[in-house]
Design an enzyme around this catalytic site. Structure first.
Site, PDB file in Angstrom:
ATOM      1  N   HIS A 111       0.819  -1.227   0.000  1.00 27.59           N
ATOM      2  CA  HIS A 111       0.000   0.000   0.000  1.00 27.59           C
ATOM      3  C   HIS A 111       0.852   1.276   0.000  1.00 27.59           C
ATOM      4  O   HIS A 111       0.456   2.302   0.555  1.00 27.59           O
ATOM      5  CB  HIS A 111      -0.954  -0.021   1.206  1.00 27.59           C
ATOM      6  N   HIS A 127      -0.825   4.383   9.917  1.00 29.52           N
ATOM      7  CA  HIS A 127       0.567   4.832  10.016  1.00 29.52           C
ATOM      8  C   HIS A 127       0.635   6.138  10.810  1.00 29.52           C
ATOM      9  O   HIS A 127       0.925   7.192  10.244  1.00 29.52           O
ATOM     10  CB  HIS A 127       1.162   5.038   8.626  1.00 29.52           C
ATOM     11  N   HIS A 185      10.235  -4.166   3.310  1.00 28.03           N
ATOM     12  CA  HIS A 185      10.681  -2.772   3.310  1.00 28.03           C
ATOM     13  C   HIS A 185      11.189  -2.342   4.659  1.00 28.03           C
ATOM     14  O   HIS A 185      10.669  -2.742   5.682  1.00 28.03           O
ATOM     15  CB  HIS A 185       9.646  -1.783   2.760  1.00 28.03           C
ATOM     16  N   GLU A 240       4.511  -5.478   8.476  1.00 28.55           N
ATOM     17  CA  GLU A 240       3.129  -5.319   7.979  1.00 28.55           C
ATOM     18  C   GLU A 240       2.569  -6.641   7.455  1.00 28.55           C
ATOM     19  O   GLU A 240       1.351  -6.824   7.400  1.00 28.55           O
ATOM     20  CB  GLU A 240       3.088  -4.278   6.850  1.00 28.55           C
TER      21      GLU A 240
HETATM   22  C1  DHB Z   1       6.495   3.168   2.031  1.00 26.24           C
HETATM   23  C2  DHB Z   1       5.844   1.933   2.177  1.00 26.24           C
HETATM   24  C3  DHB Z   1       4.844   1.784   3.120  1.00 26.24           C
HETATM   25  O1  DHB Z   1       4.176   0.617   3.347  1.00 26.24           O
HETATM   26  C4  DHB Z   1       4.458   2.852   3.892  1.00 26.24           C
HETATM   27  O2  DHB Z   1       3.448   2.666   4.763  1.00 26.24           O
HETATM   28  C5  DHB Z   1       5.088   4.075   3.758  1.00 26.24           C
HETATM   29  C6  DHB Z   1       6.102   4.231   2.814  1.00 26.24           C
HETATM   30  C7  DHB Z   1       7.563   3.371   0.987  1.00 26.24           C
HETATM   31  O3  DHB Z   1       8.062   2.401   0.424  1.00 26.24           O
HETATM   32  O4  DHB Z   1       7.919   4.532   0.721  1.00 26.24           O
HETATM   33 FE    FE Z   2       2.788   0.770   5.209  1.00 27.81          FE
END
Ligand code: DHB
Ligand code: FE
Length: 417
Positions: free
Chosen positions: A150, A197, A331, A378
């Protein structure tokens, strides 16, 4: 379907359940406003005018003006909210309680001194006994599950018309099938599992599992202004039914009636539905904490999914329900390890989700964060979705792409067999 109300036959008692909370929402919100001294002052000075500022029904307003607490309770007021009115009047809990009985203040005070009201005759009212329900003919069904990352930058790419740029095109190509598929599926409701978030929930309040039971949710302003996407329309009845069912099954959800929704919820809707003027179905937001350690365990998430499956199946209205799990995959958004992508872990995660979700649910948090990056946690949210699906599912679509911003994008479509 109507909520199960085993308490309906208790004499002289109205249990404050989701139905009452819905009827009494504005009445109780008005009461809360009296927690500010300046509002109490304005209310005392001009009661009718102050009440007219709130979306109360005429009956509710009159009950407040009459200080008819039984009536206010029958109209959805809850005693702890109504206390703000009687405290404004400098009336105590005992005096307020006495006013709801057929006794005088003195008689009531004497009864309490003498040991309180006897339960005799006050436990059960046969006239109000619950009648067995007719067997249900049709109900709600979870028909499919969707998982997707997302990333906020994906939302920005859509909003700013950049989807055909070389950086973004391979990603959006991965959702071409999904858009056609969802147009054919036409879900009535999506239960959308995601993580907030630090948007709706600051450190003031960090619910582990929450369910949106409101009518409508606005896209949040996360700092760049709200995304230019439609408001999200909820399904308060199904949400209240799910909340009651899963709480009674041991999953203590936080019920949220008012919140804004962030990219965790709106980006998946945009990926699947594009840019419609209104979202084509209702959405029940279901935020899961993965920001403040510890998030719920994989075991707990998977078991919650199973409770959600049971809850939806016992809702009497015929509804095509989908369950979406968003977030992930690899990530890490902070520190010297930012940008970590572990393709092997991500693909193994999907393989194991498909082959042995029960086994995968035992994976400890530390493995997610070590292997897929701190924000890769996540992915536990996906296990809730998986638990809510049937034991047999058909994989309709699988897509994996690196990068979107800092993230490895993973996307699955599963139909219940
Ligand atoms: C990014 C990915 C995420 O899931 C998020 O909540 C905020 C930023 C990113 O890759 O920039
Ligand atoms: Fe996220």
């Amino acid at each position: 379907m109507a909520l199960d109300k085993p308490y309906i036959d208790i004499p002289g008692t109205i249990i404050f359940d989701a139905d009452m909370a819905s009827i009494g929402f504005h009445l109780n919100q008005f009461c809360m406003s009296l927690m500010k001294a300046e509002n109490r002052k304005r209310f005392r000075a001009a009661q009718r005018a102050y009440l007219d500022e709130w979306a109360l029904s005429e009956k509710q307003k009159q009950a407040v003006l009459d200080r008819d607490y039984n009536r206010m309770i029958a109209l959805g007021g809850n005693i702890y909210f109504l206390a703000k009115i009687f405290f404004t009047d400098h009336v105590s809990f005992q005096s307020a309680a006495a006013s709801m009985t057929d006794m005088t203040q003195e008689q009531y005070a004497r009864m309490m001194l003498e040991g309180g009201r006897s339960p005799e005759g006050w436990l059960f009212d046969p006239e109000k006994a619950v009648k067995p329900e007719a067997p249900k003919t049709a109900g709600a069904k979870i028909t499919a599950g969707v998982t997707t990352s997302h990333v906020p930058a994906i939302g920005a790419a859509i909003d700013l018309g950049k989807t055909e740029q070389p950086y973004w095109q391979p990603l959006f190509d991965g959702y071409a099938y999904s858009k056609k598929w969802i147009a054919e599926q036409k879900p009535d409701v999506i239960i959308l599992l995601y993580n907030d978030h630090a948007t709706a929930f600051s450190l003031d309040l960090v619910p582990t599992f929450a369910i949106g039971a409101g009518e409508v949710y606005k896209p949040a302003d996360e700092g760049w202004g709200p995304r230019p996407v439609p408001d999200v329309i909820g399904h308060p009845k199904l949400a209240a039914h799910i909340a009651q069912s899963v709480i009674i099954d041991g999953f203590d959800l936080t019920i949220v009636n008012t919140m804004n929704v962030d990219h965790g919820l709106t980006v998946p809707l945009s990926l699947m539905f594009g840019q419609p003027v209104a979202w084509p179905c209702r959405v029940i937001p279901f935020p899961v904490n993965v920001v403040l350690y510890p998030p719920p365990t994989g075991r707990r998430c998977y078991a919650l999914g199973k409770a959600l499956r049971k809850a939806v199946a016992s809702f009497d209205e015929e509804l095509n329900v989908q369950i979406w799990g968003t977030g992930g995959m690899s990530h890490q958004l902070h520190g010297p390890r930012a940008g970590l992508i572990n393709k092997a872990f991500d693909n193994d995660f999907i393989d194991q989700l498909l082959a042995d979700p029960e086994g995968l649910s035992h994976k400890p948090h530390v493995e997610y964060v070590r292997q897929s990056g701190s924000e890769g946690i996540e992915l536990v949210v996906w296990l809730i979705m998986w638990g809510a699906l049937n034991d047999k599912v058909t994989l309709k679509h699988r897509f994996y792409h690196v990068p979107a911003s800092n993230t490895a994008v993973g996307h699955l479509i599963l139909e219940n067999s």
